[in-house]
Design an enzyme around this catalytic site. Structure first.
Site, PDB file in Angstrom:
ATOM      1  N   LYS A  30       0.662  -1.077   0.028  1.00  0.00           N
ATOM      2  CA  LYS A  30      -0.046  -0.066  -0.078  1.00  0.00           C
ATOM      3  C   LYS A  30       0.893   1.244  -0.192  1.00  0.00           C
ATOM      4  O   LYS A  30       0.415   2.237  -0.568  1.00  0.00           O
ATOM      5  CB  LYS A  30      -0.960  -0.167   1.293  1.00  0.00           C
ATOM      6  CG  LYS A  30      -1.934  -1.287   1.196  1.00  0.00           C
ATOM      7  CD  LYS A  30      -2.986  -1.319   2.334  1.00  0.00           C
ATOM      8  CE  LYS A  30      -3.793  -2.647   2.210  1.00  0.00           C
ATOM      9  NZ  LYS A  30      -3.103  -3.935   2.026  1.00  0.00           N
TER      10      LYS A  30
ATOM     11  N   GLU B 169      -1.487   6.490   8.214  1.00  0.00           N
ATOM     12  CA  GLU B 169      -2.007   7.484   7.279  1.00  0.00           C
ATOM     13  C   GLU B 169      -3.028   8.313   8.158  1.00  0.00           C
ATOM     14  O   GLU B 169      -3.608   7.658   9.088  1.00  0.00           O
ATOM     15  CB  GLU B 169      -2.680   6.872   5.921  1.00  0.00           C
ATOM     16  CG  GLU B 169      -3.849   5.764   6.178  1.00  0.00           C
ATOM     17  CD  GLU B 169      -4.440   5.205   5.066  1.00  0.00           C
ATOM     18  OE1 GLU B 169      -3.818   5.239   4.122  1.00  0.00           O
ATOM     19  OE2 GLU B 169      -5.462   4.582   5.385  1.00  0.00           O
TER      20      GLU B 169
ATOM     21  N   HIS C 262     -12.233  -2.610  11.147  1.00  0.00           N
ATOM     22  CA  HIS C 262     -11.903  -2.491   9.877  1.00  0.00           C
ATOM     23  C   HIS C 262     -12.255  -3.608   8.987  1.00  0.00           C
ATOM     24  O   HIS C 262     -11.540  -3.760   7.883  1.00  0.00           O
ATOM     25  CB  HIS C 262     -10.302  -2.375   9.804  1.00  0.00           C
ATOM     26  CG  HIS C 262      -9.722  -1.027  11.052  1.00  0.00           C
ATOM     27  ND1 HIS C 262     -10.438   0.214  10.900  1.00  0.00           N
ATOM     28  CD2 HIS C 262      -9.063  -1.265  11.914  1.00  0.00           C
ATOM     29  CE1 HIS C 262      -9.817   0.942  12.108  1.00  0.00           C
ATOM     30  NE2 HIS C 262      -9.099  -0.066  12.893  1.00  0.00           N
TER      31      HIS C 262
ATOM     32  N   ARG D 124      -6.482  -8.618  -6.651  1.00  0.00           N
ATOM     33  CA  ARG D 124      -7.004 -10.044  -6.281  1.00  0.00           C
ATOM     34  C   ARG D 124      -8.643  -9.927  -6.387  1.00  0.00           C
ATOM     35  O   ARG D 124      -9.183  -8.842  -6.556  1.00  0.00           O
ATOM     36  CB  ARG D 124      -6.704 -10.732  -5.003  1.00  0.00           C
ATOM     37  CG  ARG D 124      -7.115  -9.645  -3.859  1.00  0.00           C
ATOM     38  CD  ARG D 124      -6.549 -10.404  -2.599  1.00  0.00           C
ATOM     39  NE  ARG D 124      -6.680  -9.311  -1.479  1.00  0.00           N
ATOM     40  CZ  ARG D 124      -7.870  -8.932  -0.852  1.00  0.00           C
ATOM     41  NH1 ARG D 124      -8.974  -9.471  -1.089  1.00  0.00           N
ATOM     42  NH2 ARG D 124      -7.823  -8.041   0.300  1.00  0.00           N
TER      43      ARG D 124
END
Length: 617
Positions: A116, A185, A220, A276
């Protein structure tokens, strides 16, 4: 043409891929750990190959063993499913180097997007440096650079929590994906999680197959997903399509993938690209009437997509059934899945069948239930009704939470965001049991006993039975009469071993009853039959901390030893179960009087982990 395909995965996604392969006439190969030797995916495949290894979950991370299994079984293609090695470029290369067809994007595309941090660099988005996070940046999200599914993620709201969050996220990510890299982030409190499904071929065509909203999440990890994402106005959907296609073309993407965004205040913020198939792909399949697995295979065989994607129709919603207790911090549950069935008209994707054991080694997802209808409101109604009527006998699940979530006004109006459960979990998990369920269980259990002289001419004491339901104890009383079983306040219309019909205030109510030892299921309610006399040896010392689930002790707080003073809420022990870490904290301020476990120890549910004796005033 692909003739034999190995799925480098397990459970629900392996079974789902095998189903398409069967329709295409492709032979199938399963791989399994020792813990999965009798799992459904290993039984339904044409061939199954054992992956040797001591730790069951780690065997699926051994790319060398999987390639060896494919060659030994005569497979000519490998599909990675999702999770495990699905976004590992080294594994993709190993498959290709072995002369096998890889059902996925090129290793270079995986490499560019699977991390990421590198994906953000590619899209021109900078992450926060760990050492430079300040109060002004809070809250932030610590996130695993590899993999997904909510593992290796932590929200940090105070600077002093950052170090522990980084450590915990690294450990969880390394366990789940074999890669402990994490990054930081900004965390948007009230954003919506929206994604775009893409499908690309080797001839330059990229399809953006609509949007999905995945905002209802716990830890999450997505719980409810739908397509299309509701309420995207002002050309926002078109902007998301453009960004998704740009991301795919930037890495010469091939196959199925997902580009994920956080949408807040009418703006889209790029999160990541998953190289994916996603767990929630069935809602896209329903809306576009397309089999994404079949398309993945066709693309891998070199076929070209049509110039334009198929047209969307209607609305689809998917709910993930988990063996977990939302009211107890989402604690995963284990045990026997006695029976699982859903009403006709909805799609059920599962890796379990009746009688299977839900263990501690893998994600606690039991199944995905998907409803498709002409409108969003109709899809919501159909899915909530199907879940409510589903026959789900076994460990505690999140079924009631899902039904209440789907019917919540914030969801039905399309105003939900990723903080939905932070705001509403207590109300959604509040106990609201059917007061007549214990009586129905008792009458079903008593079925046939009156034939052997259970009634008398003279009045006698009623029969008494006790049940635990929704964390509370319920006592019921009934009597045997000449006319059959009777109970105060209701008329017993029928009392059989599997069906009880009661008339309450003139209204007849049906109760379907299934019993498995002391576990009883009455309609959608789970009860536990309690013994007449409590076991005096089952008492725990005050302040005892018991394992809420089976798992492994992976960490004990530093400088923690018997006799140490602890503060209320201090984290003491970390358990790993089903690839997630669970924190055990001190319930009160006091003294740690016992610590009978050690790091690496396997514990069963109810095992004594520690004893904290509270300070006396």
């Amino acid at each position: 043409m692909i003739q034999t395909l190995l799925v480098a995965n397990r459970g629900e996604i392996a079974c789902r891929i095998f189903r398409t392969c069967g329709e295409l006439g492709i032979r199938t190969v399963a791989v399994h750990s020792d813990a999965d030797a009798d799992a459904l995916h290993a039984r339904v495949a044409d061939t199954a190959v054992r992956l040797p290894g001591a730790a069951p979950a780690e065997t699926y991370l051994r790319g060398d063993l999987i390639v060896k299994a494919a060659l030994a079984a005569g497979a000519d293609a490998v599909h990675p499913g999702y999770g495990f090695l699905s976004e590992n470029p080294g594994f993709a290369r190993a498959v290709l180097d072995a002369g096998l067809t890889w059902i996925g994007p090129p290793p270079e595309a995986i490499e560019a997007m699977a991390s990421k941090t590198r994906a953000k660099d590619l899209m021109g988005i900078a992450s926060l440096a760990e050492s430079e996070v300040t109060e002004a940046d809070l809250p932030v999200l610590v996130k695993a650079a590899a993999g997904g599914g909510g593992r290796g993620m932590r929200i940090v709201r105070r600077l002093e929590e950052l170090s522990a969050a980084l450590e915990g996220a690294r450990a969880e990510a390394a366990s789940a994906f074999g890669d402990g890299e994490v990054f930081v982030e900004p965390y948007l409190e009230h954003g919506r999680h929206v994604e775009v499904q893409i499908l690309a071929d080797t001839h330059g065509t990229v399809w953006p197959l609509g949007t999905r909203d995945c905002s209802l999440q716990r830890r999450h990890q997505k719980v409810v997903e739908e397509a299309p994402a509701p309420g995207l106005g002002g050309g926002l959907a078109d902007e998301l399509y453009t960004l998704a296609v740009h991301a795919a073309r930037a890495v010469s993407y091939v196959g199925a993938g997902t580009v994920e965004f956080l949408v807040a205040d009418g703006r889209a913020h790029f999160l990541e690209m998953n190289t994916r198939l996603q767990v929630e792909h069935p809602v896209t399949e329903a809306v576009f009437a397309v089999d994404l697995v079949a398309e993945q295979i066709r693309v891998a065989e070199g076929h070209a997509l049509e110039k334009d994607p198929p047209l969307a129709r209607g609305h689809a919603i998917e709910a993930r059934l988990y063996a977990e207790d939302p009211a107890r911090d989402w604690a995963p549950q284990t045990g026997t899945l006695h029976h699982l069935a859903v009403p006709a008209g909805v799609r059920l994707d599962t890796g379990y069948t009746d009688g299977d054991t839900i263990g501690v080694h893998y994600d606690p997802m039991l199944a995905k239930v998907v409803a498709h209808a002409p409108t969003r409101a109709e899809a919501i109604r159909a899915l909530a009704g199907a879940l409510e009527r589903a026959e789900l006998h076994g460990p505690v699940t999140n079924r009631e939470l899902l039904v209440r979530s789907l019917r919540h006004e914030e969801f039905t109006s399309g105003r939900m965001d990723t903080g939905f459960y932070d705001r509403h979990l207590p109300a959604l998990t509040a106990s609201a049991p059917d007061p007549y369920a214990p009586l129905a269980a008792a009458l079903a259990d008593a079925h046939g006993r009156s034939r052997f002289g259970g009634w008398r001419n003279l009045p006698s004491q009623p029969q008494v039975k006790r049940y635990a339901m929704a964390g509370e104890e319920h006592e019921v009383r009934y009597t045997h009469t000449r006319a059959g079983l009777a109970a105060d306040g209701v008329r017993v219309v029928h009392a059989g071993a599997r069906l009880v019909v009661l008339e309450v205030d003139g209204v007849r109510r049906r109760f379907e009853v299934s019993a498995y030892g002391d576990q009883v299921h009455v309609n959608a309610i789970r009860l536990t039959a309690l013994p007449r006399f409590p076991d005096p040896t089952a008492q725990s010392a005050p302040g005892s901390l018991l394992a809420p689930m089976p798992g492994t002790v992976v960490r004990i707080a530093e400088d923690l030893a018997e006799g140490a003073a602890v503060e209320a809420g201090r984290p003491l022990i970390w358990l790993e179960a089903m690839k997630m870490q669970h924190q055990i904290s001190a319930p009160v301020a006091g003294t740690l009087s016992a610590l009978p476990v050690s790091v690496g120890q396997q514990v069963e549910m109810g095992t004594l982990l520690a004893v904290v004796e509270g300070d006396r005033p």
